[in-house]
Motif scaffolding. Sequence first.
Motif, mmCIF file in Angstrom:
data_model
loop_
_atom_site.group_PDB
_atom_site.id
_atom_site.type_symbol
_atom_site.label_atom_id
_atom_site.label_comp_id
_atom_site.label_asym_id
_atom_site.label_seq_id
_atom_site.Cartn_x
_atom_site.Cartn_y
_atom_site.Cartn_z
ATOM 1 N N LEU A 1 10.703 7.057 -4.592
ATOM 2 C CA LEU A 1 9.602 6.126 -4.811
ATOM 3 C C LEU A 1 9.883 5.234 -6.016
ATOM 4 N N LEU A 2 10.439 5.802 -7.067
ATOM 5 C CA LEU A 2 10.767 5.008 -8.245
ATOM 6 C C LEU A 2 11.760 3.915 -7.888
ATOM 7 N N ASP A 3 12.758 4.261 -7.091
ATOM 8 C CA ASP A 3 13.740 3.274 -6.652
ATOM 9 C C ASP A 3 13.067 2.176 -5.826
ATOM 10 N N PHE A 4 12.175 2.584 -4.934
ATOM 11 C CA PHE A 4 11.442 1.618 -4.116
ATOM 12 C C PHE A 4 10.641 0.662 -4.999
ATOM 13 N N LEU A 5 9.934 1.198 -5.984
ATOM 14 C CA LEU A 5 9.116 0.362 -6.862
ATOM 15 C C LEU A 5 9.964 -0.572 -7.725
ATOM 16 N N ARG A 6 11.158 -0.147 -8.069
ATOM 17 C CA ARG A 6 12.053 -1.000 -8.860
ATOM 18 C C ARG A 6 12.508 -2.225 -8.086
ATOM 19 N N HIS A 7 12.577 -2.100 -6.766
ATOM 20 C CA HIS A 7 13.169 -3.154 -5.950
ATOM 21 C C HIS A 7 12.184 -3.826 -5.006
ATOM 22 N N HIS A 8 10.897 -3.523 -5.180
ATOM 23 C CA HIS A 8 9.868 -4.160 -4.368
ATOM 24 C C HIS A 8 8.682 -4.521 -5.254
ATOM 25 N N ASP A 9 8.329 -5.793 -5.255
ATOM 26 C CA ASP A 9 7.200 -6.270 -6.047
ATOM 27 C C ASP A 9 6.131 -6.835 -5.124
ATOM 28 N N ALA A 10 4.923 -6.893 -5.644
ATOM 29 C CA ALA A 10 3.817 -7.441 -4.873
ATOM 30 C C ALA A 10 2.765 -7.997 -5.828
ATOM 31 N N ASP A 11 1.980 -8.927 -5.337
ATOM 32 C CA ASP A 11 0.869 -9.445 -6.136
ATOM 33 C C ASP A 11 -0.183 -8.353 -6.336
ATOM 34 N N THR A 12 -0.412 -7.544 -5.294
ATOM 35 C CA THR A 12 -1.390 -6.458 -5.359
ATOM 36 C C THR A 12 -0.754 -5.173 -4.860
ATOM 37 N N LEU A 13 -0.968 -4.087 -5.587
ATOM 38 C CA LEU A 13 -0.484 -2.771 -5.197
ATOM 39 C C LEU A 13 -1.679 -1.838 -5.062
ATOM 40 N N TYR A 14 -1.870 -1.294 -3.863
ATOM 41 C CA TYR A 14 -2.913 -0.301 -3.636
ATOM 42 C C TYR A 14 -2.287 1.087 -3.637
ATOM 43 N N LEU A 15 -2.884 1.995 -4.401
ATOM 44 C CA LEU A 15 -2.507 3.405 -4.392
ATOM 45 C C LEU A 15 -3.600 4.123 -3.611
ATOM 46 N N VAL A 16 -3.281 4.506 -2.357
ATOM 47 C CA VAL A 16 -4.324 4.900 -1.413
ATOM 48 C C VAL A 16 -4.485 6.432 -1.362
ATOM 49 N N GLY A 17 -4.616 7.049 -2.522
ATOM 50 C CA GLY A 17 -4.996 8.452 -2.590
ATOM 51 C C GLY A 17 -3.875 9.467 -2.540
ATOM 52 N N ASP A 18 -4.171 10.648 -3.067
ATOM 53 C CA ASP A 18 -3.232 11.767 -3.176
ATOM 54 C C ASP A 18 -1.960 11.347 -3.916
ATOM 55 N N ILE A 19 -2.135 10.549 -4.937
ATOM 56 C CA ILE A 19 -1.000 10.131 -5.756
ATOM 57 C C ILE A 19 -0.552 11.306 -6.627
ATOM 58 N N VAL A 20 -1.498 11.973 -7.251
ATOM 59 C CA VAL A 20 -1.240 13.204 -8.008
ATOM 60 C C VAL A 20 -1.867 14.355 -7.229
ATOM 61 N N ASP A 21 -1.167 15.469 -7.114
ATOM 62 C CA ASP A 21 -1.664 16.602 -6.338
ATOM 63 C C ASP A 21 -2.316 17.630 -7.255
ATOM 64 N N TRP B 1 0.857 -1.185 0.000
ATOM 65 C CA TRP B 1 0.000 0.000 0.000
ATOM 66 C C TRP B 1 0.898 1.242 0.000
ATOM 67 N N ILE B 2 0.611 2.185 -0.902
ATOM 68 C CA ILE B 2 1.360 3.444 -0.990
ATOM 69 C C ILE B 2 0.350 4.582 -1.073
ATOM 70 N N SER B 3 0.609 5.652 -0.342
ATOM 71 C CA SER B 3 -0.315 6.791 -0.410
ATOM 72 C C SER B 3 0.455 8.104 -0.360
ATOM 73 N N ASP B 4 -0.250 9.178 -0.662
ATOM 74 C CA ASP B 4 0.256 10.544 -0.487
ATOM 75 C C ASP B 4 1.621 10.758 -1.137
ATOM 76 N N VAL B 5 1.670 10.472 -2.429
ATOM 77 C CA VAL B 5 2.880 10.682 -3.218
ATOM 78 C C VAL B 5 2.989 12.156 -3.630
ATOM 79 N N HIS B 6 1.874 12.765 -3.958
ATOM 80 C CA HIS B 6 1.800 14.174 -4.348
ATOM 81 C C HIS B 6 2.670 14.482 -5.560
ATOM 82 N N LEU B 7 2.521 13.649 -6.604
ATOM 83 C CA LEU B 7 3.161 13.953 -7.881
ATOM 84 C C LEU B 7 2.670 15.318 -8.366
#
Length: 279
Positions: A31-51, A15-21
């Motif tokens: 965050l890009l580095d984190f996503l490159r090195h962490h995988d999951a079966d399900t990824l939830y984007l829990v709001g405020d991804i784009v500001d 689960w990732i939230s409040d990125v404020h792109l």
Amino acid sequence: MNRDFAPPPRYRTLWISDVHLGTRGCRAEQLLDFLRHHDADTLYLVGDIVDGWQLKKSWQWKQSHNDVVQKVLRKARKGTRVVYVPGNHDEAARPYCGLDFGGIAIRAEAEHRTADGRRLLVTHGDAFDGVIQYAKWLAYLGDSLYTAILELNRGFNWCRMKLGLPYWSLSQYLKHKVKNAANFIGQFEAVLADEARRRGFDGVVCGHIHKAEIRDVDGVLYANCGDWVESLTALAEHADGRLEILAWTAQPGRAPHDSDEALPLAEPVAAKGKTACAS
């Protein structure tokens, strides 16, 4: 520098939230580095991804912000189930709730069942913030003040980095020390837990207040993903249903917010209160 490291674990859920792109404060590179090195079966984007609030005022969209979007889309194409729950800053996406775009399911809220059978409500959390609901002008003012604090904090921590001192967050300090802010956070957690209990859920996962947390609130699991402006955290579920908060880590002795080289490291953050990870 030796960049050898063990293969990253694959989580059942992230689960990732409040990125404020779209804002200067967004730490898209980390965050890009984190996503490159962490995988999951399900990824939830829990709001405020784009500001959307800030994008209306000024355009702060870097290439790294595009890269984050492309990385999420690439994960979806490769089989990761991606669920996007819009928040108040990206509320423009809410009219599309119930639809799927590019392999990403847009939902007003979601239900997640952990590997050990717990039902979790997934919601951004702004619907339970009285300021957002009844005094939105005050929320806009608070957002402007928060942006100003981040700018002040950036210069202050540049000086600290030059002196070899670790990163220190003024906004986090104010949240923890100012009585009204602490009371707001406590009330927010209690209201979210009560809503989950009322609807028959075992717990709730949210974002919104930029404070990563896993704890028991009167028998209900409360979990907050944190943010990618300051705390740089995500919530993770292991294959057995255990939950933990992962914090992105920079080079030792350097502030993660100002480092120019992201490292593929994430450290677990201990949960507070009653054991909520394996109840």
